[in-house]
Design a protein around this motif. Sequence first.
Motif, mmCIF file in Angstrom:
data_model
loop_
_atom_site.group_PDB
_atom_site.id
_atom_site.type_symbol
_atom_site.label_atom_id
_atom_site.label_comp_id
_atom_site.label_asym_id
_atom_site.label_seq_id
_atom_site.Cartn_x
_atom_site.Cartn_y
_atom_site.Cartn_z
ATOM 1 N N LEU A 1 0.873 -1.102 -0.129
ATOM 2 C CA LEU A 1 -0.090 -0.038 -0.038
ATOM 3 C C LEU A 1 0.827 1.406 -0.010
ATOM 4 N N VAL A 2 2.221 1.201 0.693
ATOM 5 C CA VAL A 2 2.866 2.723 0.925
ATOM 6 C C VAL A 2 3.606 2.769 -0.385
ATOM 7 N N GLU A 3 3.816 1.470 -0.930
ATOM 8 C CA GLU A 3 4.586 1.916 -2.348
ATOM 9 C C GLU A 3 3.816 2.824 -3.371
ATOM 10 N N TRP A 4 2.542 3.016 -3.295
ATOM 11 C CA TRP A 4 1.781 3.821 -4.269
ATOM 12 C C TRP A 4 2.280 5.311 -4.015
ATOM 13 N N GLY A 5 3.018 5.632 -2.747
ATOM 14 C CA GLY A 5 3.262 6.927 -2.552
ATOM 15 C C GLY A 5 4.749 7.018 -2.954
ATOM 16 N N GLY A 6 5.331 6.172 -3.483
ATOM 17 C CA GLY A 6 6.858 6.083 -3.903
ATOM 18 C C GLY A 6 6.928 6.043 -5.395
ATOM 19 N N PRO A 7 7.720 5.057 -5.830
ATOM 20 C CA PRO A 7 7.913 4.768 -7.110
ATOM 21 C C PRO A 7 6.970 4.438 -8.085
ATOM 22 N N ALA A 8 5.644 3.779 -7.387
ATOM 23 C CA ALA A 8 4.670 3.618 -8.315
ATOM 24 C C ALA A 8 4.121 4.692 -8.935
ATOM 25 N N ARG A 9 3.239 4.595 -10.009
ATOM 26 C CA ARG A 9 2.775 5.860 -10.732
ATOM 27 C C ARG A 9 1.197 5.304 -11.494
ATOM 28 N N CYS A 10 0.639 5.581 -10.351
ATOM 29 C CA CYS A 10 -1.032 4.966 -10.403
ATOM 30 C C CYS A 10 -1.781 6.054 -11.348
ATOM 31 N N THR A 11 -2.795 5.477 -12.013
ATOM 32 C CA THR A 11 -3.771 6.108 -12.863
ATOM 33 C C THR A 11 -4.975 6.493 -12.105
ATOM 34 N N GLU A 12 -5.808 7.233 -12.490
ATOM 35 C CA GLU A 12 -7.095 7.515 -11.803
ATOM 36 C C GLU A 12 -7.913 6.061 -12.225
ATOM 37 N N SER A 13 -7.902 5.613 -13.469
ATOM 38 C CA SER A 13 -8.553 4.456 -13.765
ATOM 39 C C SER A 13 -8.103 3.245 -13.026
ATOM 40 N N LEU A 14 -6.868 3.207 -12.789
ATOM 41 C CA LEU A 14 -6.436 1.930 -11.830
ATOM 42 C C LEU A 14 -6.738 2.057 -10.444
ATOM 43 N N ALA A 15 -6.635 3.521 -9.781
ATOM 44 C CA ALA A 15 -6.965 3.487 -8.566
ATOM 45 C C ALA A 15 -8.519 2.898 -8.326
ATOM 46 N N ILE A 16 -9.327 3.413 -9.434
ATOM 47 C CA ILE A 16 -10.787 3.066 -9.484
ATOM 48 C C ILE A 16 -10.785 1.352 -9.325
ATOM 49 N N ALA A 17 -10.126 0.774 -10.314
ATOM 50 C CA ALA A 17 -10.286 -0.418 -10.637
ATOM 51 C C ALA A 17 -9.995 -1.158 -9.490
ATOM 52 N N ILE A 18 -8.942 -0.812 -8.401
ATOM 53 C CA ILE A 18 -8.352 -1.394 -7.271
ATOM 54 C C ILE A 18 -9.436 -1.376 -6.238
ATOM 55 N N GLY A 19 -10.478 -0.220 -6.184
ATOM 56 C CA GLY A 19 -11.365 -0.234 -5.507
ATOM 57 C C GLY A 19 -11.639 1.406 -4.406
ATOM 58 N N PHE A 20 -10.595 2.113 -4.978
ATOM 59 C CA PHE A 20 -10.343 3.556 -4.491
ATOM 60 C C PHE A 20 -11.142 4.353 -5.328
ATOM 61 N N ASP A 21 -11.706 5.619 -4.945
ATOM 62 C CA ASP A 21 -12.414 6.582 -5.545
ATOM 63 C C ASP A 21 -11.407 7.357 -6.511
ATOM 64 N N SER A 22 -10.154 7.419 -6.081
ATOM 65 C CA SER A 22 -9.164 8.198 -6.865
ATOM 66 C C SER A 22 -7.603 7.965 -6.518
ATOM 67 N N VAL A 23 -6.606 8.514 -7.255
ATOM 68 C CA VAL A 23 -5.241 8.210 -6.943
ATOM 69 C C VAL A 23 -5.261 8.950 -5.504
ATOM 70 N N ALA A 24 -5.751 10.091 -5.287
ATOM 71 C CA ALA A 24 -5.611 10.764 -3.968
ATOM 72 C C ALA A 24 -6.504 10.205 -2.804
ATOM 73 N N ASP A 25 -7.429 9.241 -3.073
ATOM 74 C CA ASP A 25 -7.968 8.285 -2.081
ATOM 75 C C ASP A 25 -7.100 7.037 -1.903
ATOM 76 N N LEU A 26 -6.706 6.755 -3.049
ATOM 77 C CA LEU A 26 -5.690 5.389 -2.704
ATOM 78 C C LEU A 26 -4.369 5.930 -1.679
ATOM 79 N N LEU A 27 -4.029 6.934 -2.116
ATOM 80 C CA LEU A 27 -2.877 7.205 -0.877
ATOM 81 C C LEU A 27 -3.198 7.730 0.365
ATOM 82 N N ALA A 28 -4.624 8.254 0.516
ATOM 83 C CA ALA A 28 -4.927 8.641 2.061
ATOM 84 C C ALA A 28 -5.550 7.250 2.694
ATOM 85 N N GLU A 29 -6.344 6.754 2.006
ATOM 86 C CA GLU A 29 -6.998 5.381 2.437
ATOM 87 C C GLU A 29 -5.923 4.402 2.609
#
Length: 124
Positions: free
Chosen positions: A24-52
């Motif tokens: 989970l923490v790697e998404w705040g590091g070298p990973a490069r998430c897109t809005e579509s991927l964040a939603i596919a994983i179950g989050f509302d957005s990339v910002a939500d992926l990072l916070a949640e």
Amino acid sequence: MSKLDEVVDVALTDEERFLLDRGLVEWGGPARCTESLAIAIGFDSVADLLAEGYRIADDISKGKSLTRRDWTRALLATEVVFASDVLGSGHDWEATTGLDDASTMRVLRNVQLRLAGVILRPSR
């Protein structure tokens, strides 16, 4: 209440908890998430992926129970960030987490068995 919102305790080893935390923490590091991927994983957005994601990682590290939704998001986020060199950490995984690929795969398979069998496929 939806089954996804049901809180479930899953007995994980320290090694398994560490893997999900790092996944989970790697998404705040070298990973490069897109809005579509964040939603596919179950989050509302990339910002939500990072916070949640940080909240879920913290809860996992502390051994807390999570909702089925949070267990699902933790597992999916970890699978993608570990395996994908395009969007995730990929080849940087070992350098940033300290976990080599072989150990990661072994622990990830154990986590998948625990979570997929108990959490992600609840009886109806």
